[in-house]
Design an enzyme around this catalytic site. Structure first.
Site, short mmCIF file in Angstrom:
data_model
loop_
_atom_site.label_atom_id
_atom_site.label_comp_id
_atom_site.label_asym_id
_atom_site.label_seq_id
_atom_site.Cartn_x
_atom_site.Cartn_y
_atom_site.Cartn_z
N SER A 68 44.60 33.44 45.36
CA SER A 68 43.79 34.06 44.33
C SER A 68 42.41 33.39 44.35
O SER A 68 42.07 32.70 45.30
CB SER A 68 44.49 33.97 42.97
OG SER A 68 45.02 32.69 42.79
N TYR A 107 38.98 45.37 44.51
CA TYR A 107 38.41 44.02 44.41
C TYR A 107 36.93 44.16 44.06
O TYR A 107 36.33 45.22 44.33
CB TYR A 107 38.56 43.25 45.73
CG TYR A 107 39.98 42.81 46.04
CD1 TYR A 107 40.88 42.48 45.02
CD2 TYR A 107 40.42 42.70 47.35
CE1 TYR A 107 42.17 42.08 45.30
CE2 TYR A 107 41.72 42.29 47.64
CZ TYR A 107 42.59 41.99 46.62
OH TYR A 107 43.86 41.59 46.90
N ASP A 133 46.51 33.31 51.68
CA ASP A 133 46.38 34.51 50.84
C ASP A 133 46.35 34.07 49.38
O ASP A 133 47.32 34.20 48.64
CB ASP A 133 47.57 35.43 51.11
CG ASP A 133 47.51 36.68 50.26
OD1 ASP A 133 46.43 36.98 49.72
OD2 ASP A 133 48.55 37.36 50.12
N1 SPD Z 1 39.56 38.61 43.37
C1 SPD Z 1 40.96 38.64 43.67
C2 SPD Z 1 41.28 38.21 45.06
C3 SPD Z 1 42.75 38.20 45.30
C4 SPD Z 1 43.14 37.88 46.68
N2 SPD Z 1 44.55 37.65 46.84
C5 SPD Z 1 45.37 38.77 46.71
C6 SPD Z 1 46.80 38.52 47.00
C7 SPD Z 1 47.42 39.71 47.63
N3 SPD Z 1 48.51 39.38 48.46
#
Ligand code: SPD
Length: 283
Positions: free
Chosen positions: A162, A228, A160
Site C-alpha cells: 500500500s 488509482y 505489492d
Molecule cells: N494508492 C494505492 C496503491 C495500492 C497499491 N497496492 C495495491 C494492492 C493490490 N494487490
C-alpha cells in the site's frame, strides 16, 4: 465535508488535493485488524473493492492491469525465474498471475496482515484464486524482518504494498531496498509499487535516487489503473543484472491468451515515460 450519501471517498494524508470516489451498493466487510482498517465494498461501477486505511487497493473491474504488469513484465524479462517472493499482496492478485507459470518452483508470499489474506479469500475470489497452488507458501510476518534472513534466495521480489504511510512505510526506505538486494540472486530484480507520476513524482524521484545507490539498473514502468490516483500507477524496477524494458522470450500462448492487459508491446511501452517524468527521474 462530502455530501454524497452512499458514496465512498478515499481519505488519506496522501490525497494530494483531490480524491477518488465510488458509489457503494453494499458494505461486505468492515473491521480493524492489528495493523489497519480493512473494508470491502460492492460498488455500482467497479464491482468489489478492497480498501485499507481509507485507500482503494483494488477493484474487481481494473485490478487485472496492475497485477498482470507487475508479474508478466519481470517474468518475461528475467533470464530464468524459478523462485519468487511477493511482499504484501495479501489479496492474492499477484499470486493468481504467478501460478500461471509452470516454470516457477516456489512462490512465497510475505504479508504482515493475515486479516487481508482472510478477507480476500472470503470476499475477493477473483484475486485469491491462486492460493491453493502447492508452490505457494504464505508467511504472515513483517517482510523487513523476513528478508533480513534471506541471502540470494530469490530471482524476483515483487513488493505489492500500500502507500508509504502506515504499515507499508518501511518498504519505501533504503534499509528495505538493501535487504531486497541481499535476498536476490545475481540476475534478479526487485519491483516495488511506486505511486503515480502526476501526483507523487517527488516520492518516485527519491525512490529512483535511492535505488541507484544500490542497484546497477534502475527503471520505472507505468500502468493504467482507473481507480488509482490520476488513473495510473508505476513500479520501480531494481535490477542486479540488465534492463527489464524488453521481454527476453515470447510469452507462452497458453498464458498470453488468458491476459487482458499485458502484451509484449504493452511491456515495452510501459517504460516509455512522458517527457516531464523522464527528465525529472532520469535526466
Ligand atoms: N494508492 C494505492 C496503491 C495500492 C497499491 N497496492 C495495491 C494492492 C493490490 N494487490
Amino acid at each position: 465535508m462530502f455530501e454524497f450519501p452512499g458514496w465512498f471517498f478515499e481519505k488519506t494524508p496522501m490525497e494530494g488535493g483531490f480524491t477518488l470516489g465510488a458509489k457503494i451498493e453494499k458494505k461486505l466487510a468492515d473491521f480493524h485488524s492489528e495493523f489497519q482498517h480493512i473494508q470491502v465494498f460492492e460498488t455500482s461501477r467497479f464491482g468489489r473493492m478492497l480498501v485499507l486505511d481509507g485507500v482503494i487497493q483494488l477493484t474487481e473491474s481494473d485490478e487485472f492491469s496492475y497485477h498482470e504488469m507487475f508479474v508478466h513484465v519481470p517474468m518475461n524479462s528475467h533470464p530464468d525465474p524459478k523462485d519468487v517472493l511477493v511482499v504484501g499482496g495479501g489479496d492474492g492478485g499477484m499470486i493468481r498471475e504467478l501460478v500461471k507459470y509452470p516454470r516457477l518452483e516456489t512462490i512465497d508470499l510475505c504479508e504482515i496482515d493475515e486479516g487481508v489474506v482472510n478477507v480476500s479469500k472470503e470476499f475477493l475470489p477473483f484475486t485469491s484464486s491462486g492460493y491453493n497452488d502447492p508452490r505457494v507458501n504464505i508467511h504472515i510476518e513483517d517482510a523487513a524482518e523476513f528478508l533480513k534472513r534471506k541471502t540470494e534466495a530469490y530471482d524476483l521480489i515483487l513488493v505489492d504494498s500500500s502507500d508509504p504511510i502506515g504499515p507499508a512505510e518501511v518498504l519505501f526506505k533504503k534499509p528495505f531496498l538493501e535487504s531486497i538486494r541481499q535476498a536476490l540472486r545475481p540476475e534478479g530484480a526487485g519491483l516495488t509499487q511506486c505511486e503515480t507520476l502526476f501526483v507523487f513524482l517527488p516520492i518516485i524521484k527519491r525512490m529512483v535516487e535511492t535505488g541507484k545507490e544500490l542497484f546497477p539498473t534502475v527503471e520505472y514502468m507505468n500502468t493504467l489503473v482507473p481507480t488509482y490516483p490520476s488513473g495510473m500507477i508505476g513500479q520501480l524496477v531494481l535490477s542486479k543484472g540488465g534492463s527489464y524494458k524488453k521481454p527476453v522470450r515470447r510469452i507462452p500462448d497458453a498464458i498470453g491468451d488468458m491476459l487482458r492487459y499485458y502484451t509484449p508491446e504493452v511491456h515495452e511501452a510501459a517504460f516509455h515515460l512522458p517527457a516531464f517524468a523522464k527528465r525529472e527521474l532520469f535526466g
